[in-house]
Design a protein around this motif. Structure first.
Motif: not given
Length: 294
Positions: A113, A174, A177-178, A184-186
């Motif tokens: 993350t 990417r 998800e939220d 929380d970006t990957r």
């Protein structure tokens, strides 16, 4: 006749004395220095005095000692890096811009993350669209989450990540998800290096200026000089850091450029067990960077 001869003799004596006086005065005048000043003449005039040129100084100069080439960074293997983050995961990449090659690549495509590293993409988007430069710089230098959230909502949210991932060929990046959780970006270490390469070649100078001016404490009072700043010594640096906890691990990232002319791009991403506090995790990340920089 005698009177005339006497007068004649007196005249000869006076003439001789006058000749001596005139000759002496000429010699005295000739012995005085002549002041020569530069005079601009017209084409019809010719210079009266031709000064004798001074001898030209020797063109030979004492040779300066050759500058020593900058020391190369050590080669580092994955096992040595992994041992510095016991119980966790770590990735490290060093790209030497002078040599044009990656000199260290440890788990370069492992996913994490992003925490605040996604702010680099947010900043690129805001400035590209004419947003407020001063606020973008504050978001970066102080790692201000409130400003990041405002920009995320205003400038496209997850589309920010999708667009830059396509533009820069970020294969491991990417959106979260939220959609509301930008942290929380990957990301991967390899992709973060590509972002810095773009920033150095094409990015607005305001971004690098902000990274050079990173404050020791972030807007949340977190000490963000772990990793690159603590390890770089006297070498110049510009950084973007990231930290978060605990979903489910403790995240600590250090990224930026190090050295004269921003020679090295350095990225270290790490996850630690939640039981490892920030102070300990920060020291471990700094130890990794010290190993990379030598």
């Amino acid at each position: 006749m005698r009177k005339l001869s006497g007068i004649f003799l007196v005249g000869l004596c006076l003439g001789a004395i006058g000749a001596v006086v005139v000759t002496a005065s000429h010699e005295t005048a000739a012995s005085q220095p002549v002041a020569v000043s530069e005079v601009v003449t017209t084409m019809s005039e010719s210079p009266v005095v031709s000064a004798t040129p001074r001898p030209t100084p020797s063109s030979k100069a004492t040779p300066k000692p050759a500058a020593e080439p900058p020391a190369e960074l050590p080669r580092v293997d994955a096992a040595a890096v992994d041992r510095l983050v016991p119980g966790g995961e770590v990735s490290a990449v060093v790209f030497d811009r002078q040599r044009g090659e990656t000199t260290v690549s440890v788990h370069a495509e492992r996913g994490y993350t992003s925490a605040s590293l996604v702010k680099l993409l947010i900043a690129l988007t805001v400035l590209e669209r004419g947003g407020p430069t001063a606020s973008v710089q504050r978001m970066l230098s102080r790692s201000d989450d409130d400003l990041a959230s405002q920009f995320w909502s205003t400038y496209g949210g997850p589309a920010i990540v999708t667009r830059w991932a396509a533009k820069l060929s970020l294969t491991g990046t990417r959106p979260p998800e939220d959609p509301g959780r930008w942290g929380d970006t990957r990301i991967t270490a390899k992709d973060i290096v590509r972002i810095y390469q773009y920033l150095l070649a094409h990015g607005p100078s305001a971004i690098l200026d902000a990274l050079r001016d990173a404050t020791e404490r972030g807007s949340d009072n977190f000490r963000q000089y772990f990793g690159i700043p603590d390890a770089a010594g006297t070498r110049p640096w510009a950084i973007k850091q990231g930290w978060s906890c605990c979903r489910p691990t403790r995240t600590l990232h250090t990224s930026g450029v190090v050295g004269e002319d921003e020679r090295y791009i350095v990225v270290v991403l790490s996850e630690h067990p939640a039981s490892v506090d920030y102070a300990t995790g920060s020291k471990r990340v700094t130890a990794v960077v010290k190993t990379l920089l030598g």
